[in-house]
Enzyme design. Structure first.
Site, PDB file in Angstrom:
ATOM      1  N   HIS A 374       0.845  -1.197   0.000  1.00 31.88           N
ATOM      2  CA  HIS A 374       0.000   0.000   0.000  1.00 31.88           C
ATOM      3  C   HIS A 374       0.884   1.252   0.000  1.00 31.88           C
ATOM      4  O   HIS A 374       1.751   1.419   0.857  1.00 31.88           O
ATOM      5  CB  HIS A 374      -0.905   0.010   1.221  1.00 31.88           C
ATOM      6  CG  HIS A 374      -1.877   1.138   1.217  1.00 31.88           C
ATOM      7  ND1 HIS A 374      -3.082   1.084   0.546  1.00 31.88           N
ATOM      8  CD2 HIS A 374      -1.814   2.370   1.776  1.00 31.88           C
ATOM      9  CE1 HIS A 374      -3.714   2.231   0.701  1.00 31.88           C
ATOM     10  NE2 HIS A 374      -2.978   3.018   1.437  1.00 31.88           N
ATOM     11  N   ALA A 375       0.671   2.125  -0.985  1.00 31.63           N
ATOM     12  CA  ALA A 375       1.524   3.302  -1.141  1.00 31.63           C
ATOM     13  C   ALA A 375       1.448   4.205   0.085  1.00 31.63           C
ATOM     14  O   ALA A 375       0.367   4.453   0.617  1.00 31.63           O
ATOM     15  CB  ALA A 375       1.114   4.082  -2.386  1.00 31.63           C
ATOM     16  N   GLU A 405       1.307  10.909  -3.452  1.00 32.62           N
ATOM     17  CA  GLU A 405       2.316  10.653  -2.416  1.00 32.62           C
ATOM     18  C   GLU A 405       3.372  11.754  -2.385  1.00 32.62           C
ATOM     19  O   GLU A 405       3.853  12.144  -1.309  1.00 32.62           O
ATOM     20  CB  GLU A 405       2.973   9.284  -2.649  1.00 32.62           C
ATOM     21  CG  GLU A 405       2.014   8.102  -2.583  1.00 32.62           C
ATOM     22  CD  GLU A 405       1.270   8.007  -1.261  1.00 32.62           C
ATOM     23  OE1 GLU A 405       1.801   8.452  -0.232  1.00 32.62           O
ATOM     24  OE2 GLU A 405       0.125   7.494  -1.263  1.00 32.62           O
ATOM     25  N   HIS A 408       2.385  14.595  -0.195  1.00 34.16           N
ATOM     26  CA  HIS A 408       2.734  14.423   1.218  1.00 34.16           C
ATOM     27  C   HIS A 408       4.178  14.862   1.467  1.00 34.16           C
ATOM     28  O   HIS A 408       4.477  15.566   2.438  1.00 34.16           O
ATOM     29  CB  HIS A 408       2.585  12.957   1.626  1.00 34.16           C
ATOM     30  CG  HIS A 408       1.174  12.474   1.719  1.00 34.16           C
ATOM     31  ND1 HIS A 408       0.242  13.051   2.557  1.00 34.16           N
ATOM     32  CD2 HIS A 408       0.531  11.457   1.084  1.00 34.16           C
ATOM     33  CE1 HIS A 408      -0.910  12.408   2.438  1.00 34.16           C
ATOM     34  NE2 HIS A 408      -0.759  11.437   1.556  1.00 34.16           N
ATOM     35  N   GLU A 432      -3.944  14.957   2.445  1.00 41.08           N
ATOM     36  CA  GLU A 432      -4.325  14.108   1.316  1.00 41.08           C
ATOM     37  C   GLU A 432      -4.642  14.922   0.062  1.00 41.08           C
ATOM     38  O   GLU A 432      -4.524  14.415  -1.054  1.00 41.08           O
ATOM     39  CB  GLU A 432      -5.549  13.257   1.696  1.00 41.08           C
ATOM     40  CG  GLU A 432      -5.376  12.389   2.927  1.00 41.08           C
ATOM     41  CD  GLU A 432      -4.245  11.384   2.799  1.00 41.08           C
ATOM     42  OE1 GLU A 432      -3.890  11.012   1.661  1.00 41.08           O
ATOM     43  OE2 GLU A 432      -3.692  10.982   3.843  1.00 41.08           O
ATOM     44  N   HIS A 535      -7.100   0.100   5.237  1.00 41.15           N
ATOM     45  CA  HIS A 535      -7.220   1.130   6.275  1.00 41.15           C
ATOM     46  C   HIS A 535      -8.006   0.644   7.484  1.00 41.15           C
ATOM     47  O   HIS A 535      -7.845   1.185   8.580  1.00 41.15           O
ATOM     48  CB  HIS A 535      -7.860   2.383   5.683  1.00 41.15           C
ATOM     49  CG  HIS A 535      -7.038   3.001   4.587  1.00 41.15           C
ATOM     50  ND1 HIS A 535      -6.955   2.434   3.342  1.00 41.15           N
ATOM     51  CD2 HIS A 535      -6.252   4.104   4.568  1.00 41.15           C
ATOM     52  CE1 HIS A 535      -6.160   3.182   2.581  1.00 41.15           C
ATOM     53  NE2 HIS A 535      -5.718   4.189   3.294  1.00 41.15           N
ATOM     54  N   TYR A 545      -9.960  11.297   3.510  1.00 39.80           N
ATOM     55  CA  TYR A 545     -10.004  11.214   2.048  1.00 39.80           C
ATOM     56  C   TYR A 545     -11.276  11.856   1.500  1.00 39.80           C
ATOM     57  O   TYR A 545     -11.255  12.457   0.424  1.00 39.80           O
ATOM     58  CB  TYR A 545      -9.883   9.764   1.592  1.00 39.80           C
ATOM     59  CG  TYR A 545      -8.593   9.111   2.030  1.00 39.80           C
ATOM     60  CD1 TYR A 545      -7.382   9.418   1.407  1.00 39.80           C
ATOM     61  CD2 TYR A 545      -8.566   8.206   3.089  1.00 39.80           C
ATOM     62  CE1 TYR A 545      -6.191   8.837   1.821  1.00 39.80           C
ATOM     63  CE2 TYR A 545      -7.384   7.615   3.506  1.00 39.80           C
ATOM     64  CZ  TYR A 545      -6.206   7.936   2.877  1.00 39.80           C
ATOM     65  OH  TYR A 545      -5.029   7.360   3.290  1.00 39.80           O
TER      66      TYR A 545
END
Length: 693
Positions: A374-375, A405, A408, A432, A535, A545
């Protein structure tokens, strides 16, 4: 290197100190008035007030010294803990799991000791608002409040679920002897590309059995311990503990209001997609006026539908904006995808990634070990070590994930100068939204032409625009109800609205009610389908999200206006075609907000970038307006009913007596059948003895 600080942030900081100065001045004025009004006999009373003032000042000075020291120690502990977490996530072994747990307990002891010192300060009367904010944020201990034995159980519950999820394997539909298929890339690829109804059902069912189906007991124990920890932190339950980050008493109502704004558009998209799937699979498999079978939407969780674009695209003859084939034709690699993403960020004048990022990140799945695919993006709390772990595939979908990503990472870089307590997003949704807002620019036909992934001579007419907007909507709009129910279900679990006896059927009740999808096989309370999503297994709150998918369009619109790429009064500059690539002005505005971290309440951070101080779905609706109008007209043309009936929930309390989906098992002959002759013999002997005696 310090990140740029917005003028608005500087003003906010000055305002905080100014407010503190006013309070101090007012106190001094009241003391002066008191001295003037009182006689010498009241000196003791005045001295008492002065002593209190000096005590507050002394406490604030001590508090600042404590926080300065604590920041250094906490940053080092954060680094050590994240290193242990990284080693396990990038190499799943029993030893690394043991070391991770060991370090988490060390960290918990540190946090608990620090918490005792923090709560020894009477910080409520402090006159420095910034100091009060820091103490308010760090005075919540979290799960570390649990006694060590229970904390160990808590950590082990999560580790067990994450290990089950990350190592789950299923058997192939076409080759039943091959039982080594992983979620990434094997299962994900089948869900993406197969159009075989039975194969998709097999893969869906097997994954849910091998992942979530094996962790129900772990989850029940986790809920008990997590709620106990929340109560020890003065929250009613874990859901309330999670929502503290949003600093709002009306947050749940706000989210429901946003969903009601988006829902009419979702219903139109759902109806259109259902009609297209029916045309492909037949009415017996996709009935009218019913939820869509969950395994037909190109994604294991039916949270994103872009993988079925070729089945639902409105105008198939037009140029596709899915540039996966072109990326592969041009020899794109995972590294090039990350380099292209960094180029976009730096073109806006934002910060480049440091050398440690490139040397430490894992951007392809290793062949020699199991990892958590999972990224995820990682901040190692030392101001220079930032990494991404992602099993990247050369697809447009993963190209967008890369930008998410990297968003982040950019946030980490921008607020690295702040104390550790402020090194976070303004709220979880902000973190996010950053990369996704930029990805909206990256995926435009204008940008894809700019970077050579689309032919510059390709026209962008009305039909091509509808194709593009629908492809985007298959990911963006389809995601909202799933993101909502992920935490709506957990809020109900944590606050006791549902018991563990109803976990799975309540999950499917929400999925049918909000998402309009249905399990392809009968489910029961023997199953635990929420755990088939990472999750849930890894205990990551998900409403962030949902928030992100709203505010990323607010961010995007603001940056488009700043870059001069969007004008609501100019049809030649529509929002969905805006590309702010190379706009230093837009980048400066974004960077200023990112550099604030969580030092100010999120409405202030929102205002710094957008001029608004609340979440607003109007930018979202504005972006998709041409598609929404088209969908309404198209569904009327098709005669497709909008909405669905959820009268017959495909979930029952007990496991079904028999199903066609489960593989046959070899059973021993019934022992009762074997004993039957012996019972008759014993009965005969007993009757004979009674007759004789």
């Amino acid at each position: 290197m310090f990140a740029p600080v917005a003028i608005s942030e500087l003003f906010a900081q000055r305002k905080m100190h100014f407010n503190g100065l006013i309070i101090s001045c007012c106190l001094l004025v009241s003391l002066t008035n008191a001295i003037d009004a009182k006689g010498p006999e009241d000196d003791e009373w005045v001295d008492g007030l002065l002593r209190k003032k000096r005590a507050v000042d002394q406490d604030e000075a001590l508090a600042k010294d404590f926080l300065s020291s604590h920041n250094l120690k906490a940053s080092d502990m954060c680094y050590q803990t994240n290193i242990a977490e990284w080693r396990y996530a990038s190499d799943i072994t029993t030893e690394n799991e043991r070391l991770k747990l060991e370090q988490s307990l060390v960290s918990a002891r540190f946090e608990k000791e620090a918490w005792k010192n923090i709560t020894s300060f009477n910080w409520e009367p402090f006159t420095d608002p910034d100091l009060k904010r820091k103490f308010r944020l760090i005075s919540v201990l979290g799960p570390s409040a649990l006694p060590e034995e229970k904390l160990t159980q808590y950590r082990k519950s999560i580790d067990a679920m994450e290990t089950i999820y990350s190592t789950a394997k299923i058997c192939s539909y076409t080759n039943p002897a091959d039982c080594g298929l992983n979620l990434d890339p094997d299962i994900t690829e089948t869900m993406r590309s197969s159009r075989n109804f039975e194969e998709l059902k097999h893969v869906w069912h097997q994954w849910h059995q091998q992942s979530g189906g094996k962790m129900r007991n772990h989850y029940e124990r986790f809920v008990e311990l997590s709620n106990e920890a929340a109560r020890m932190n003065n929250f009613s339950d874990t859901g309330a503990y999670w929502l503290r980050n949003y600093e709002s008493d009306t947050f749940k109502k706000d989210i429901e209001g946003l969903w009601q704004t988006i829902k009419p558009f979702y219903l139109q998209l759902h109806a259109y997609v259902r009609a297209k799937l029916r045309a492909h699979y037949g009415e017996d498999k996709v009935p009218k006026n019913q939820p869509i079978p969950a395994h037909l939407l190109g994604n294991m969780w039916a949270q994103a539908w872009a993988n079925i674009n070729e089945l639902v695209t409105p105008y198939p003859g037009k140029v596709s904006v899915d540039v996966t084939p072109e990326m592969q034709k041009q020899g794109y690699t995972p590294k090039k995808m990350f380099q292209m993403s960094e180029d976009f960020f730096t073109s806006l004048g934002l910060l480049p990634t440091p050398p440690e990022f490139w040397s430490g990140s894992i951007i392809e799945k290793p062949a020699d070990r199991e990892i958590v695919c999972h990224a995820s993006a990682w901040d190692f709390c030392n101001g220079k070590d930032f990494r991404i772990k992602q099993c990247t595939k050369v697809t447009m979908e993963d190209f967008i994930v890369v930008h998410h990503e990297m968003g982040h990472i950019q946030y980490y870089l921008q607020y690295k100068h702040l104390p550790l307590v402020y090194r976070d997003g303004a709220n979880s949704g902000f973190h996010e939204a950053v990369g996704d807002a930029l990805a909206l620019s990256v995926q435009t036909t204008k940008h894809l032409k700019e970077i050579g992934l689309l032919d510059k001579s390709s026209p962008q007419d009305y039909e091509a625009t509808i194709n593009y907007l629908l492809l985007t909507a298959l990911d963006k709009i389809a995601f909202f109800p799933f993101a909502y129910i992920m935490d709506k279900w957990r809020w109900d679990v944590f606050d006791g609205s549902i018991s563990s006896a109803d976990y799975n059927c309540h999950w499917w009740k929400l999925r049918e009610e909000y998402q309009g999808i249905r399990s392809p096989v009968i489910r029961s309370e023997v199953d635990f389908d929420p755990g088939a999503k990472y999750h849930i297994a890894a205990n990551v709150e998900y409403i962030r999200y949902f928030v992100s998918f709203v505010i990323q369009f607010q961010f995007y619109k603001s940056m488009c206006v700043t870059a001069g790429q969007y004008d609501p009064n100019n049809p030649a500059l529509p929002l969905h075609e805006c590309d702010f690539y190379r706009s230093k002005e837009a980048g400066a505005k974004l960077g200023a907000m990112l550099a604030m971290g969580s030092s100010r309440p999120w409405p202030e951070a929102m205002r710094a970038l957008t001029g608004q101080d609340r979440m607003d779905a109007s930018a979202f609706r504005e972006y998709f307006k041409p598609l929404e109008d088209w969908l309404i007209a198209k569904n009327k043309e098709l005669g497709e009913p909008v909405g669905w009936s959820s009268e017959d929930l495909n979930c029952q309390k007990n496991a079904p007596e028999s199903t066609t989906q489960d593989p046959p098992t070899t059973q021993r002959p019934s022992s009762s059948g074997q004993l039957l002759p012996h019972i008759w013999i014993l009965a005969f002997v007993y009757s004979l003895l009674r007759f004789v005696f």
